[in-house]
Design an enzyme around this catalytic site. Structure first.
Site, PDB file in Angstrom:
ATOM      1  N   LYS A 153       8.295  -5.968   5.668  1.00  0.00           N
ATOM      2  CA  LYS A 153       6.950  -6.312   5.181  1.00  0.00           C
ATOM      3  C   LYS A 153       7.007  -6.566   3.679  1.00  0.00           C
ATOM      4  O   LYS A 153       8.035  -6.313   3.037  1.00  0.00           O
ATOM      5  CB  LYS A 153       5.974  -5.197   5.523  1.00  0.00           C
ATOM      6  CG  LYS A 153       6.294  -3.851   4.893  1.00  0.00           C
ATOM      7  CD  LYS A 153       5.345  -2.791   5.414  1.00  0.00           C
ATOM      8  CE  LYS A 153       5.682  -1.456   4.747  1.00  0.00           C
ATOM      9  NZ  LYS A 153       4.545  -0.557   4.687  1.00  0.00           N
ATOM     10  N   TYR A 202       0.295  -8.770 -28.271  1.00  0.00           N
ATOM     11  CA  TYR A 202      -1.164  -8.578 -28.250  1.00  0.00           C
ATOM     12  C   TYR A 202      -1.537  -7.183 -28.751  1.00  0.00           C
ATOM     13  O   TYR A 202      -0.946  -6.186 -28.343  1.00  0.00           O
ATOM     14  CB  TYR A 202      -1.689  -8.721 -26.818  1.00  0.00           C
ATOM     15  CG  TYR A 202      -1.663 -10.124 -26.292  1.00  0.00           C
ATOM     16  CD1 TYR A 202      -2.418 -11.131 -26.870  1.00  0.00           C
ATOM     17  CD2 TYR A 202      -0.866 -10.432 -25.193  1.00  0.00           C
ATOM     18  CE1 TYR A 202      -2.394 -12.424 -26.369  1.00  0.00           C
ATOM     19  CE2 TYR A 202      -0.832 -11.721 -24.681  1.00  0.00           C
ATOM     20  CZ  TYR A 202      -1.599 -12.711 -25.281  1.00  0.00           C
ATOM     21  OH  TYR A 202      -1.574 -13.985 -24.794  1.00  0.00           O
TER      22      TYR A 202
HETATM   23  C1  LIG Z   1       4.363   2.275   9.615  1.00  0.00           C
HETATM   24  C2  LIG Z   1       5.547   2.197   8.705  1.00  0.00           C
HETATM   25  N1  LIG Z   1       6.767   2.460   9.203  1.00  0.00           N
HETATM   26  C3  LIG Z   1       7.878   2.415   8.432  1.00  0.00           C
HETATM   27  C4  LIG Z   1       7.801   2.105   7.078  1.00  0.00           C
HETATM   28  C5  LIG Z   1       9.060   2.095   6.262  1.00  0.00           C
HETATM   29  O1  LIG Z   1       9.030   3.109   5.256  1.00  0.00           O
HETATM   30  P1  LIG Z   1      10.247   3.290   4.248  1.00  0.00           P
HETATM   31  O2  LIG Z   1      10.263   2.075   3.374  1.00  0.00           O
HETATM   32  O3  LIG Z   1       9.907   4.511   3.470  1.00  0.00           O
HETATM   33  O4  LIG Z   1      11.497   3.413   5.039  1.00  0.00           O
HETATM   34  C6  LIG Z   1       6.557   1.828   6.526  1.00  0.00           C
HETATM   35  C7  LIG Z   1       6.441   1.521   5.116  1.00  0.00           C
HETATM   36  O5  LIG Z   1       5.734   2.114   4.366  1.00  0.00           O
HETATM   37  C8  LIG Z   1       5.391   1.869   7.356  1.00  0.00           C
HETATM   38  O6  LIG Z   1       4.178   1.615   6.871  1.00  0.00           O
END
Ligand SMILES: Cc1ncc(COP(=O)(O)O)c(C=O)c1O
Length: 347
Positions: free
Chosen positions: A5, A235
């Protein structure tokens, strides 16, 4: 499952996905349907799960593209089933869903005690295929194992209840990076690892099993000059030179992913040493203090190694009062990215 993601945690979602699948990942997980469709458009096939909310308008695309979705509650399940129905009646396979159970994150998903409606819907609907059941852990990166054990226990009890009723939760998964590393009992049928795959621990105090950051961020000085004593920099003039001072300008700023909180706090690497940021980080420019004369074109390392020095996203996170995740994802998007390293086809 490789979690890709937020544009592959800022590394490039398609490239991260290709690399992870070639390295043996069973499948991939993303936050949104947009991210899932982006991967499919990029040619990524195989198991793909949307862990966040899937709106009903997108169900046809999810079925067409064979994307698995999270079911958040009974109402949501009803919407998904309604949308899937005409497609299934025309011969498409039912929509694959993973029931999301909220065991202590208090974010998305059904509470175990309020899951009855969603569970019977899932068990009965010919338009939904109950492919999996999962939960997300809120504190698996901490030293105290108590809260994670409690969440896992709640999840196991929930699964046990399903099995007692003769229901099949499908593949069960709970672990993020912290849990995959620290709680072998949380690995279940699959883990959903994100940050660890990009070479970072979810929390800097955990013992590093040998992870190395994947991303390096490099730039070049675009101007170098010597300022007289007492000159305000950037700035607001929040920094003023004490004596004559060499400064070098880097053509990257907060729009490219350098948190403005690094103003007068952060450091980059130049000629193998840490050099401080002076004054405020601008939208597309940052000013560094150089201990001696430099020149336009000198390499500057923002993240990664130069000589014997190394800066990583946890260093930045300390300066910006945040976590490595936010630093890495901040680099998604605007910078040109080069993916280097071994490919399966040897090129
Ligand atoms: C539902 C879910 N699963 C897994 C993960 C993976 O987490 P991490 O990057 O800490 O391994 C995330 C990320 O936040 C998540 O939202």
């Amino acid at each position: 499952m490789g979690v890709v993601k937020a544009d592959g945690y800022g590394h490039g979602a398609v490239e991260a996905a290709q690399t992870l699948l070639a390295a043996g990942a069973f499948g991939l997980a993303v936050a949104s349907v947009e991210e899932a469709l982006f991967l499919r458009e990029g040619g990524i096939r195989g198991f793909l799960l949307v862990m966040g909310y899937t709106p009903r308008e997108t169900v046809a695309d999810m079925i067409r593209q064979r994307i698995s979705v999270a079911l958040l509650d009974e109402d949501h399940g009803r919407e998904l089933a309604e949308e899937a129905r005409p497609w299934v009646e025309k011969g498409a396979p039912p929509l694959p869903v993973h029931l999301k159970v909220d065991t202590g994150m208090s974010r998305l998903g059904v509470l175990p005690q309020g899951a009855k409606g969603a569970v019977s819907l899932l068990g009965d609907s010919p338009y939904l295929h109950w492919e999996g059941t999962f939960t997300h852990l809120a504190r698996a990166d901490e030293r105290d194992p108590g809260p994670t054990h409690e969440q896992l226990e709640r999840f196991q009890q929930f699964l046990h209840g399903l099995r007692l009723k003769g229901l099949h939760p499908g593949m069960v998964h709970a672990a993020n990076t912290g849990a995959a590393l620290q709680f072998p009992g949380a690995r279940l049928d699959a883990v959903r690892v994100g940050i660890g795959l990009y070479g970072y621990l979810p929390s800097p105090h955990l013992e590093n099993p040998g992870l190395r950051p994947v991303m390096a961020v490099k730039s070049r000085l675009v101007q170098v000059k010597r300022l007289p004593p007492g000159t305000p920099v950037s700035y607001g003039g929040t920094y003023r030179t004490q004596e004559e001072e060499w400064v070098g300008v880097v053509p990257l700023g907060y729009a490219e992913g350098i948190p403005r909180l690094l103003s007068n706090r952060g450091h980059f690497l130049w000629q193998g040493q840490e050099v401080p940021i002076r004054g405020r980080v601008c939208m597309n420019l940052t000013i560094l203090s150089l201990p001696r004369e430099g020149k336009r074109g000198d390499e500057v390392v923002l993240l990664g190694q130069q000589g014997d020095e190394v800066l990583d996203a946890w260093d930045w996170a300390r300066w910006a009062d945040t976590i490595s995740y936010e630093i890495l994802t901040g680099f998604g998007g605007r910078l040109p990215r080069y993916h280097v390293g071994k490919r399966e086809d040897g090129r």
